[in-house]
Design an enzyme around this catalytic site. Structure first.
Site, PDB file in Angstrom:
ATOM      1  N   ARG A   1       5.597  22.438 -23.317  1.00  0.00           N
ATOM      2  CA  ARG A   1       5.307  21.130 -22.720  1.00  0.00           C
ATOM      3  C   ARG A   1       3.859  20.779 -23.039  1.00  0.00           C
ATOM      4  NH1 ARG A   1       6.044  20.628 -16.222  1.00  0.00           N
ATOM      5  NH2 ARG A   1       4.076  21.753 -16.273  1.00  0.00           N
TER       6      ARG A   1
ATOM      7  N   ASN B   1      -4.846   5.346  -9.678  1.00  0.00           N
ATOM      8  CA  ASN B   1      -4.558   6.073  -8.420  1.00  0.00           C
ATOM      9  C   ASN B   1      -5.566   7.177  -8.145  1.00  0.00           C
ATOM     10  OD1 ASN B   1      -2.362   4.488  -8.077  1.00  0.00           O
ATOM     11  ND2 ASN B   1      -0.839   6.047  -8.550  1.00  0.00           N
TER      12      ASN B   1
ATOM     13  N   ASP C   1      -2.613   0.964   0.568  1.00  0.00           N
ATOM     14  CA  ASP C   1      -2.967   1.569  -0.722  1.00  0.00           C
ATOM     15  C   ASP C   1      -4.488   1.494  -0.881  1.00  0.00           C
ATOM     16  OD1 ASP C   1      -1.127   1.842  -3.609  1.00  0.00           O
ATOM     17  OD2 ASP C   1      -3.324   1.874  -3.671  1.00  0.00           O
TER      18      ASP C   1
ATOM     19  N   PHE D   1       9.723  25.869 -20.543  1.00  0.00           N
ATOM     20  CA  PHE D   1       8.946  25.132 -21.544  1.00  0.00           C
ATOM     21  C   PHE D   1       8.073  26.090 -22.353  1.00  0.00           C
ATOM     22  CE2 PHE D   1       9.322  21.672 -18.190  1.00  0.00           C
ATOM     23  CZ  PHE D   1      10.442  21.109 -18.786  1.00  0.00           C
TER      24      PHE D   1
ATOM     25  N   HIS E   1       8.048  20.408 -10.650  1.00  0.00           N
ATOM     26  CA  HIS E   1       7.424  21.723 -10.487  1.00  0.00           C
ATOM     27  C   HIS E   1       8.428  22.864 -10.576  1.00  0.00           C
ATOM     28  CE1 HIS E   1       4.170  19.198  -8.724  1.00  0.00           C
ATOM     29  NE2 HIS E   1       3.531  19.949  -9.599  1.00  0.00           N
TER      30      HIS E   1
ATOM     31  N   ASP F   1      -1.861   6.147   4.213  1.00  0.00           N
ATOM     32  CA  ASP F   1      -0.959   6.564   3.127  1.00  0.00           C
ATOM     33  C   ASP F   1      -0.212   5.330   2.626  1.00  0.00           C
ATOM     34  OD1 ASP F   1       0.454   9.655   2.572  1.00  0.00           O
ATOM     35  OD2 ASP F   1       1.391   7.861   1.718  1.00  0.00           O
TER      36      ASP F   1
ATOM     37  N   SER G   1      -8.337  20.161  -8.687  1.00  0.00           N
ATOM     38  CA  SER G   1      -7.269  20.926  -9.333  1.00  0.00           C
ATOM     39  C   SER G   1      -7.841  21.891 -10.371  1.00  0.00           C
ATOM     40  CB  SER G   1      -6.330  19.948 -10.040  1.00  0.00           C
ATOM     41  OG  SER G   1      -5.472  20.639 -10.907  1.00  0.00           O
TER      42      SER G   1
ATOM     43  N   LYS H   1      -9.193  14.350 -12.386  1.00  0.00           N
ATOM     44  CA  LYS H   1      -9.780  15.212 -11.345  1.00  0.00           C
ATOM     45  C   LYS H   1     -11.228  15.562 -11.703  1.00  0.00           C
ATOM     46  CE  LYS H   1      -6.337  15.398  -8.500  1.00  0.00           C
ATOM     47  NZ  LYS H   1      -6.420  14.998  -7.101  1.00  0.00           N
TER      48      LYS H   1
ATOM     49  N   TYR I   1      -4.171  13.959 -16.553  1.00  0.00           N
ATOM     50  CA  TYR I   1      -4.254  14.253 -15.114  1.00  0.00           C
ATOM     51  C   TYR I   1      -5.519  15.053 -14.808  1.00  0.00           C
ATOM     52  CZ  TYR I   1      -3.509  16.948 -10.875  1.00  0.00           C
ATOM     53  OH  TYR I   1      -3.696  17.556  -9.656  1.00  0.00           O
TER      54      TYR I   1
HETATM   55  N1  UDP Z   1       7.828  24.959 -16.137  1.00  0.00           N
HETATM   56  C1  UDP Z   1       8.995  25.249 -16.822  1.00  0.00           C
HETATM   57  N2  UDP Z   1      10.108  24.539 -16.510  1.00  0.00           N
HETATM   58  C2  UDP Z   1      10.138  23.552 -15.579  1.00  0.00           C
HETATM   59  C3  UDP Z   1       8.942  23.262 -14.882  1.00  0.00           C
HETATM   60  C4  UDP Z   1       7.812  23.979 -15.196  1.00  0.00           C
HETATM   61  O1  UDP Z   1       9.025  26.121 -17.681  1.00  0.00           O
HETATM   62  O2  UDP Z   1      11.191  22.924 -15.388  1.00  0.00           O
HETATM   63  C5  UDP Z   1       6.611  25.727 -16.437  1.00  0.00           C
HETATM   64  C6  UDP Z   1       5.454  24.876 -16.905  1.00  0.00           C
HETATM   65  O3  UDP Z   1       5.486  24.745 -18.298  1.00  0.00           O
HETATM   66  C7  UDP Z   1       4.255  25.699 -16.414  1.00  0.00           C
HETATM   67  C8  UDP Z   1       4.768  26.406 -15.165  1.00  0.00           C
HETATM   68  O4  UDP Z   1       6.186  26.326 -15.233  1.00  0.00           O
HETATM   69  O5  UDP Z   1       3.932  26.677 -17.361  1.00  0.00           O
HETATM   70  C9  UDP Z   1       4.309  25.725 -13.893  1.00  0.00           C
HETATM   71  O6  UDP Z   1       4.557  24.345 -14.019  1.00  0.00           O
HETATM   72  P1  UDP Z   1       4.459  23.349 -12.816  1.00  0.00           P
HETATM   73  O7  UDP Z   1       4.875  21.988 -13.318  1.00  0.00           O
HETATM   74  O8  UDP Z   1       5.192  23.892 -11.633  1.00  0.00           O
HETATM   75  O9  UDP Z   1       2.915  23.349 -12.423  1.00  0.00           O
HETATM   76  P2  UDP Z   1       1.603  23.103 -13.336  1.00  0.00           P
HETATM   77  O10 UDP Z   1       1.155  24.464 -13.776  1.00  0.00           O
HETATM   78  O11 UDP Z   1       1.964  22.189 -14.445  1.00  0.00           O
HETATM   79  O12 UDP Z   1       0.653  22.503 -12.357  1.00  0.00           O
END
Ligand code: UDP
Length: 325
Positions: A281, A91, A50, A207, A188, A31, A116, A144, A140
């Site tokens: 987002r 990465n 790394d 979002f 998250h 790691d 993913s 993957k 991202y």
């Molecule tokens: N989300 C949100 N507000 C936050 C973080 C995430 O509304 O502060 C929403 C994001 O737009 C997605 C869902 O929650 O629809 C899950 O996002 P997360 O980043 O946890 O995981 P992802 O689905 O992007 O892997």
């Protein structure tokens, strides 16, 4: 069997290490400590290195007789992947290729890869089966998908056998409360909502509430980290027994919206959660829900902790611990 766990001190890797304590496998960790915590190594041998440093990786792998490599190390922040695509290519793609090249030269031919659901992008159908075409909608997800494609080529060129496990939304914390999710910065949903409940954050930003979903907010398939770890155990055993490469979704096959997550958090923490509605987002599909029949049928995987209540309760225990640290 001797196993190298790459990215072993991060969120999912550290839960995997704890599960390995219940087995007789010989475990070592590699790691770079960029986001994980050293303490998560749990007395296993830890190489701080790394994957970019291919020479050192080669040296470590050549001195140890690993039978299998589990690869958890990756950058996982979608927003950052737009701002810094080079970091994600380096990465997630190039470093993984470095690892695979070392394995190829040393004839280590078993690999478990953390893929993913982001490889599917905006799905053409819900739930998403493993046969759904790749159509990532953010850099991202691209990385993957690129590694998954590379794995097929390595299988052709050096008889690599692999399991590619496509995580949906990993969440929750260990039942014993000792480890959990901790990203810096945290992006998250569940940990952020819990930070509002604990008072570390003033409000949660939603979002987008204009998605074509039941309540307008995005729907995701949340799967408990301990169930993800169990899927790894089963996938690894299957790989060793069958010597056959496979791809599996790791999801709960149930979707919850952002608003439903907030509601469950209110119920469990008994704290009001102020929200602010923001614009969508970039790179967020409206819905992502796994079809998990393949993994439940072939590996007999049976998620035990992925009901929303257990997810939020375990994550809440962890957040309370983080707050006082
Ligand atoms: N989300 C949100 N507000 C936050 C973080 C995430 O509304 O502060 C929403 C994001 O737009 C997605 C869902 O929650 O629809 C899950 O996002 P997360 O980043 O946890 O995981 P992802 O689905 O992007 O892997």
């Amino acid at each position: 069997m001797k196993i190298l766990v790459v990215g072993g001190v991060g969120y999912i890797g550290s839960h995997m290490l704890k599960r390995f304590k219940e087995t007789n496998y010989e475990i070592e960790i590699l790691d770079n400590l960029s986001s994980g915590q050293k303490e998560n190594a749990q007395n296993y041998k830890l190489y701080v290195c790394d994957l970019l440093d291919k020479q050192t990786v080669y040296k470590i792998l050549s001195e140890q007789n690993y039978d299998l490599v589990m690869h958890f190390a990756a950058s996982i922040n979608v927003e950052e992947s737009y701002k810094n695509p080079k970091k994600y290519q380096q990465n997630n793609v190039i470093n993984t290729i470095n690892l695979l090249e070392c394995m190829k030269d040393l004839k280590i031919n078993k690999f478990i890869f953390s893929s993913s659901a982001a490889v599917y992008g905006e799905p053409e159908h819900i739930p998403v089966t493993e046969l759904h075409p790749f159509n990532p909608v953010n850099p991202y997800g691209d990385t993957k998908a690129e590694v998954e494609n590379a794995l097929k080529s390595y299988e052709e060129s050096c008889d690599l056998k692999y399991m590619s496990l496509r995580y949906f939304n990993a969440c929750g914390a260990h039942l014993d409360g000792s480890i959990g999710e901790m990203h810096k910065p945290e992006t998250h949903l569940i940990p952020l909502v819990l930070q509002v409940a604990s008072g570390r954050k003033k409000h949660i930003e939603i979002f987008g509430d204009d998605y074509p979903t039941q309540d307008g907010t995005c729907v995701r398939d949340y799967v408990h980290v301990m169930d993800i770890v169990e899927a790894h155990m089963l996938a690894m055993e299957n790989l060793v027994n069958t010597n056959k490469s496979q791809v599996f979704n790791i999801g709960n096959s149930k979707g919850f919206s952002v608003k439903q997550i907030i509601q469950m958090t209110k119920e469990i923490t008994k704290v009001d959660i102020p929200v602010k509605i923001l614009a969508r987002r970039k790179g967020d599909p409206a819905q992502l829900i796994a079809d998990n029949k393949k993994i439940t049928n072939i590996l007999n995987w049976n998620p035990k902790y992925s009901d929303l209540e257990t997810i939020v309760k375990t994550a809440w225990n962890w957040e309370k611990k983080l707050k006082i640290q």
